[in-house]
Write a protein that holds these residues in place. Structure first.
Motif, PDB file in Angstrom:
ATOM      1  N   MET A   1      -6.027   6.183  -2.097  1.00 26.63           N
ATOM      2  CA  MET A   1      -4.949   5.774  -3.003  1.00 26.63           C
ATOM      3  C   MET A   1      -5.144   6.468  -4.355  1.00 26.63           C
ATOM      4  O   MET A   1      -6.242   6.498  -4.889  1.00 26.63           O
ATOM      5  CB  MET A   1      -4.986   4.247  -3.192  1.00 26.63           C
ATOM      6  CG  MET A   1      -3.734   3.683  -3.819  1.00 26.63           C
ATOM      7  SD  MET A   1      -3.857   1.925  -4.237  1.00 26.63           S
ATOM      8  CE  MET A   1      -4.381   1.237  -2.676  1.00 26.63           C
ATOM      9  N   TYR A 201       7.206   3.889   2.381  1.00 27.48           N
ATOM     10  CA  TYR A 201       6.322   3.539   3.502  1.00 27.48           C
ATOM     11  C   TYR A 201       5.893   4.795   4.267  1.00 27.48           C
ATOM     12  O   TYR A 201       4.710   4.971   4.574  1.00 27.48           O
ATOM     13  CB  TYR A 201       7.062   2.575   4.430  1.00 27.48           C
ATOM     14  CG  TYR A 201       6.259   2.039   5.596  1.00 27.48           C
ATOM     15  CD1 TYR A 201       5.148   1.222   5.380  1.00 27.48           C
ATOM     16  CD2 TYR A 201       6.637   2.321   6.912  1.00 27.48           C
ATOM     17  CE1 TYR A 201       4.433   0.700   6.456  1.00 27.48           C
ATOM     18  CE2 TYR A 201       5.927   1.806   7.981  1.00 27.48           C
ATOM     19  CZ  TYR A 201       4.834   1.005   7.753  1.00 27.48           C
ATOM     20  OH  TYR A 201       4.122   0.481   8.805  1.00 27.48           O
ATOM     21  N   ASP A 207      -4.160   5.527   2.634  1.00 25.47           N
ATOM     22  CA  ASP A 207      -5.079   4.404   2.405  1.00 25.47           C
ATOM     23  C   ASP A 207      -4.489   3.324   1.495  1.00 25.47           C
ATOM     24  O   ASP A 207      -5.225   2.509   0.941  1.00 25.47           O
ATOM     25  CB  ASP A 207      -6.398   4.910   1.825  1.00 25.47           C
ATOM     26  CG  ASP A 207      -6.216   5.652   0.500  1.00 25.47           C
ATOM     27  OD1 ASP A 207      -5.058   5.940   0.131  1.00 25.47           O
ATOM     28  OD2 ASP A 207      -7.237   5.933  -0.167  1.00 25.47           O
ATOM     29  N   ALA A 208      -3.163   3.297   1.357  1.00 27.61           N
ATOM     30  CA  ALA A 208      -2.521   2.265   0.521  1.00 27.61           C
ATOM     31  C   ALA A 208      -2.116   1.088   1.411  1.00 27.61           C
ATOM     32  O   ALA A 208      -0.937   0.794   1.615  1.00 27.61           O
ATOM     33  CB  ALA A 208      -1.315   2.852  -0.199  1.00 27.61           C
ATOM     34  N   PHE A 209      -3.109   0.404   1.933  1.00 29.06           N
ATOM     35  CA  PHE A 209      -2.901  -0.663   2.923  1.00 29.06           C
ATOM     36  C   PHE A 209      -2.074  -1.809   2.340  1.00 29.06           C
ATOM     37  O   PHE A 209      -1.164  -2.332   2.994  1.00 29.06           O
ATOM     38  CB  PHE A 209      -4.261  -1.180   3.405  1.00 29.06           C
ATOM     39  CG  PHE A 209      -4.175  -2.176   4.523  1.00 29.06           C
ATOM     40  CD1 PHE A 209      -4.037  -1.753   5.840  1.00 29.06           C
ATOM     41  CD2 PHE A 209      -4.232  -3.544   4.270  1.00 29.06           C
ATOM     42  CE1 PHE A 209      -3.963  -2.678   6.884  1.00 29.06           C
ATOM     43  CE2 PHE A 209      -4.161  -4.466   5.297  1.00 29.06           C
ATOM     44  CZ  PHE A 209      -4.028  -4.024   6.605  1.00 29.06           C
ATOM     45  N   VAL A 210      -2.378  -2.199   1.108  1.00 26.80           N
ATOM     46  CA  VAL A 210      -1.658  -3.306   0.481  1.00 26.80           C
ATOM     47  C   VAL A 210      -0.174  -2.988   0.354  1.00 26.80           C
ATOM     48  O   VAL A 210       0.696  -3.781   0.715  1.00 26.80           O
ATOM     49  CB  VAL A 210      -2.258  -3.632  -0.910  1.00 26.80           C
ATOM     50  CG1 VAL A 210      -1.399  -4.643  -1.658  1.00 26.80           C
ATOM     51  CG2 VAL A 210      -3.682  -4.157  -0.762  1.00 26.80           C
ATOM     52  N   GLN A 211       0.117  -1.784  -0.163  1.00 30.80           N
ATOM     53  CA  GLN A 211       1.517  -1.388  -0.330  1.00 30.80           C
ATOM     54  C   GLN A 211       2.247  -1.342   1.013  1.00 30.80           C
ATOM     55  O   GLN A 211       3.413  -1.752   1.119  1.00 30.80           O
ATOM     56  CB  GLN A 211       1.613  -0.019  -1.018  1.00 30.80           C
ATOM     57  CG  GLN A 211       1.189  -0.021  -2.482  1.00 30.80           C
ATOM     58  CD  GLN A 211      -0.302   0.249  -2.657  1.00 30.80           C
ATOM     59  OE1 GLN A 211      -1.121  -0.221  -1.873  1.00 30.80           O
ATOM     60  NE2 GLN A 211      -0.651   1.006  -3.677  1.00 30.80           N
ATOM     61  N   ASP A 212       1.570  -0.849   2.053  1.00 31.35           N
ATOM     62  CA  ASP A 212       2.205  -0.775   3.369  1.00 31.35           C
ATOM     63  C   ASP A 212       2.510  -2.162   3.927  1.00 31.35           C
ATOM     64  O   ASP A 212       3.550  -2.366   4.559  1.00 31.35           O
ATOM     65  CB  ASP A 212       1.309   0.003   4.341  1.00 31.35           C
ATOM     66  CG  ASP A 212       1.384   1.515   4.131  1.00 31.35           C
ATOM     67  OD1 ASP A 212       2.249   1.951   3.339  1.00 31.35           O
ATOM     68  OD2 ASP A 212       0.594   2.243   4.744  1.00 31.35           O
ATOM     69  N   LYS A 213       1.617  -3.105   3.700  1.00 32.53           N
ATOM     70  CA  LYS A 213       1.860  -4.464   4.204  1.00 32.53           C
ATOM     71  C   LYS A 213       2.986  -5.151   3.420  1.00 32.53           C
ATOM     72  O   LYS A 213       3.782  -5.898   3.992  1.00 32.53           O
ATOM     73  CB  LYS A 213       0.568  -5.291   4.160  1.00 32.53           C
ATOM     74  CG  LYS A 213      -0.460  -4.847   5.172  1.00 32.53           C
ATOM     75  CD  LYS A 213       0.121  -4.881   6.583  1.00 32.53           C
ATOM     76  CE  LYS A 213      -0.684  -4.064   7.576  1.00 32.53           C
ATOM     77  NZ  LYS A 213      -0.049  -3.988   8.911  1.00 32.53           N
ATOM     78  N   PHE A 214       3.053  -4.899   2.108  1.00 32.08           N
ATOM     79  CA  PHE A 214       4.213  -5.369   1.344  1.00 32.08           C
ATOM     80  C   PHE A 214       5.495  -4.803   1.964  1.00 32.08           C
ATOM     81  O   PHE A 214       6.486  -5.516   2.152  1.00 32.08           O
ATOM     82  CB  PHE A 214       4.130  -4.903  -0.117  1.00 32.08           C
ATOM     83  CG  PHE A 214       3.200  -5.695  -0.993  1.00 32.08           C
ATOM     84  CD1 PHE A 214       3.003  -7.054  -0.803  1.00 32.08           C
ATOM     85  CD2 PHE A 214       2.527  -5.075  -2.040  1.00 32.08           C
ATOM     86  CE1 PHE A 214       2.155  -7.773  -1.626  1.00 32.08           C
ATOM     87  CE2 PHE A 214       1.679  -5.788  -2.875  1.00 32.08           C
ATOM     88  CZ  PHE A 214       1.493  -7.146  -2.665  1.00 32.08           C
ATOM     89  N   LEU A 254       5.840  -0.815  -4.322  1.00 35.26           N
ATOM     90  CA  LEU A 254       5.521  -0.181  -3.035  1.00 35.26           C
ATOM     91  C   LEU A 254       5.063   1.264  -3.190  1.00 35.26           C
ATOM     92  O   LEU A 254       4.336   1.774  -2.343  1.00 35.26           O
ATOM     93  CB  LEU A 254       6.743  -0.204  -2.111  1.00 35.26           C
ATOM     94  CG  LEU A 254       7.381  -1.557  -1.832  1.00 35.26           C
ATOM     95  CD1 LEU A 254       8.488  -1.409  -0.790  1.00 35.26           C
ATOM     96  CD2 LEU A 254       6.350  -2.570  -1.364  1.00 35.26           C
TER      97      LEU A 254
END
Length: 382
Positions: A1, A201, A207-214, A254
């Protein structure tokens, strides 16, 4: 990220009856207000009369007739009104088009040259009049971001611009104001929201896992509630969740920590520049074609996390099933899903493809595209 700065400072007044706080919000800036709105739906649904009563102690000058794809001529007219009436604050009542137009008017007020300069070169944007919004359509997220898109139809240009100074100071979001929207506007708005999410998305940053889950959660919100809102226009739960998803989809949340250009938006901007079509409709048509075009070993894993489909050993079969589900969803919402249905043929594809690459920096997109690639995607969308 990647490193990022996230600062979503807009005051969001969300829920029933929040319009009552409008006088308190506006008096922070002064007495002279530009009331900007579109085709007059706010007069039919009573919102115009409510605002006039609430603001009886203010000096109001009106800019009406803002187009669905706001035009630079309207921006210029708004700048002139603001200067002539020494406007202190712009009140944008409507959807993204009205808010976008108001943002560039606010920037143009302080700019000595032509406002189109600010669209072509955002670096020229300096001070901006304060913007306050009352949202009547969930789609663009303009009520909580720095962006604006303006059209110049005589040259077939539809370009995005932006500045932190253009972020609205306060936005009033009452889901009840969405009750009277025509069904196609509800559907196109949800397609626009989903496209904003897709653009962030589907990104090279892995590696932006948080943003992808949002992002996945917001997509599932649209998938769940758009059909409900279409079937039950006065369903508050559906309208509220769609409205909030719209703001969250494009307020920077995002895209933080991610780099790269968008894809479907620059292509659709060319469609709208030549044919003045509804933005969300154009995005819905282009998206499945783009998804099929870029599907590869590198991208396949991104397609399988939203629709809760039965898992398969063949990842490509699963990805294609997800793309088909996306297309069927838009179609079930009543959106025409081919360019042919809109009366668009290949006549301008070559010009549009070249301009999309030039204006959209598509070589930096999730999957790099050249003019030939864009032409093929447009052809697949006929």
């Amino acid at each position: 990220m990647e490193n990022f700065r996230f600062n979503a400072y807009t005051e969001m007044l969300f829920g029933k009856g929040q319009i009552e706080k409008l006088p308190e919000v506006l008096k922070r800036y002064g007495k002279n207000i530009l009331l900007a709105y579109g085709g007059g739906s706010i007069k039919k649904n009573g919102l115009y009369d409510t605002i006039q009563k609430l603001l009886k102690d203010f000096n109001i000058v009106e800019l009406s007739g803002i187009e669905p794809n706001p035009r630079i001529e309207t921006v210029r007219r708004g700048v002139e009104l603001c200067r002539k009436n020494k406007v202190d604050v712009i009140l944008a009542v409507g959807g993204g088009s009205t808010i976008d137009c108001s943002k560039v008017i606010g920037a143009g007020y302080y700019y000595a040259g032509d406002a189109w300069d600010l669209v072509k070169n955002p670096a020229k944007i300096g001070e901006v009049l304060p913007i306050v919004t009352v949202l009547t359509m969930a789609a663009t997220g303009s009520e909580m971001n720095r962006n604006a898109v303006i059209s110049k139809m005589d040259t077939n240009e539809k370009l995005g611009t932006g500045s932190p100074k253009m972020i609205p100071q306060t936005s009033i979001l009452d889901p009840e104001y969405l009750y009277t929207l025509p069904a196609i506007q509800t559907a196109a708005g949800c397609a626009d929201i989903m496209s904003h999410i897709f653009e962030q998305y589907f990104n090279k940053t892995t590696d932006a896992f948080v943003q992808d889950k949002f992002a996945e959660g917001l997509l599932q919100t649209c998938i769940k509630y758009c059909p409900v809102a279409l079937k039950e226009p006065k369903n508050y739960e559906a309208r509220a969740n769609i409205m909030w998803a719209s703001s969250m989809a494009l307020n920077g949340l995002l895209g933080s920590g991610k780099a790269g250009a968008w894809t479907c938006h620059p292509i659709e901007h060319e469609l709208s520049a030549f044919y003045d079509i509804t933005h969300g409709v154009g995005l819905a048509i282009l998206t499945p074609s783009w998804m099929r075009y870029i599907l590869s070993d590198v991208t396949v894993d991104k397609f399988v996390n939203v629709w809760h489909l039965e898992q398969k050993e063949d990842k490509f079969a699963l990805a294609n099933e997800a793309i088909d589900a996306t297309e069927k969803f838009f179609k079930a919402c009543g959106i025409p899903m081919t360019l042919t249905e809109l009366g668009i043929d290949k006549a301008n594809f070559e010009k549009m493809a070249k301009a999309a690459v030039e204006h959209g920096a598509l070589e930096y997109a999730y999957v790099s595209l050249n003019a030939e690639d864009v032409y093929k995607i447009l052809e697949m969308s006929l």
